[in-house]
Motif scaffolding. Structure first.
Motif, PDB file in Angstrom:
ATOM      1  N   SER A  41       0.812  -1.216   0.000  1.00 30.94           N
ATOM      2  CA  SER A  41       0.000   0.000   0.000  1.00 30.94           C
ATOM      3  C   SER A  41       0.850   1.272   0.000  1.00 30.94           C
ATOM      4  O   SER A  41       1.959   1.297   0.540  1.00 30.94           O
ATOM      5  CB  SER A  41      -0.957   0.000   1.191  1.00 30.94           C
ATOM      6  OG  SER A  41      -0.238  -0.021   2.386  1.00 30.94           O
ATOM      7  N   SER A  84      -5.095   6.694  -0.813  1.00 31.32           N
ATOM      8  CA  SER A  84      -4.210   5.547  -0.695  1.00 31.32           C
ATOM      9  C   SER A  84      -4.513   4.568  -1.818  1.00 31.32           C
ATOM     10  O   SER A  84      -5.605   4.554  -2.383  1.00 31.32           O
ATOM     11  CB  SER A  84      -4.396   4.859   0.658  1.00 31.32           C
ATOM     12  OG  SER A  84      -5.730   4.441   0.812  1.00 31.32           O
ATOM     13  N   VAL A 101      -3.680   0.403  -3.104  1.00 35.46           N
ATOM     14  CA  VAL A 101      -3.153  -0.936  -2.819  1.00 35.46           C
ATOM     15  C   VAL A 101      -2.856  -1.577  -4.162  1.00 35.46           C
ATOM     16  O   VAL A 101      -3.707  -1.625  -5.042  1.00 35.46           O
ATOM     17  CB  VAL A 101      -4.156  -1.782  -2.021  1.00 35.46           C
ATOM     18  CG1 VAL A 101      -3.624  -3.188  -1.822  1.00 35.46           C
ATOM     19  CG2 VAL A 101      -4.465  -1.112  -0.695  1.00 35.46           C
TER      20      VAL A 101
END
Length: 103
Positions: free
Chosen positions: A78, A98, A100
């Motif tokens: 991440s 964010s 991933v």
């Protein structure tokens, strides 16, 4: 004209984020078109797991648009990112989030 500049800036940020501990760099250029002369500069680098990049384009009438951003690894797989774009009249927009990455 807005989209190519934004796309190049985003592509540059992503490519800098892909590097682990890349050497810092600075670039500048000038382009003359039928509408006038545009100058641009950009710099980027990575340190301590954080990669950052900034770029500025100035148009023929002295108006500038700039973008700066960073990507930080928060733990495999991440990453967190943040970027700020400032327009010619001083207004700015900040985006962050964010990501991933799955292989």
């Amino acid at each position: 004209m807005k989209f190519p500049i934004a796309s190049l800036a985003l592509a540059g940020l992503v490519s800098v984020a892909a590097a682990t501990e890349a050497a810092a760099w600075t670039r500048s250029t000038t382009v003359t078109t039928a509408r006038g002369t545009y100058s641009g500069s950009a710099s980027a680098g990575c340190a301590g797991g954080v990669c950052s990049r900034s770029a500025t384009v100035t148009g023929p009438y002295g108006n500038s648009v700039s973008r700066s951003g960073s990507v930080a690894r928060t733990g495999y797989p991440s990453y967190m990112y943040s970027r700020t774009t400032t327009g010619p009249y001083g207004r700015s927009v900040t985006r962050s989030g964010s990501v991933v990455v799955y292989r």
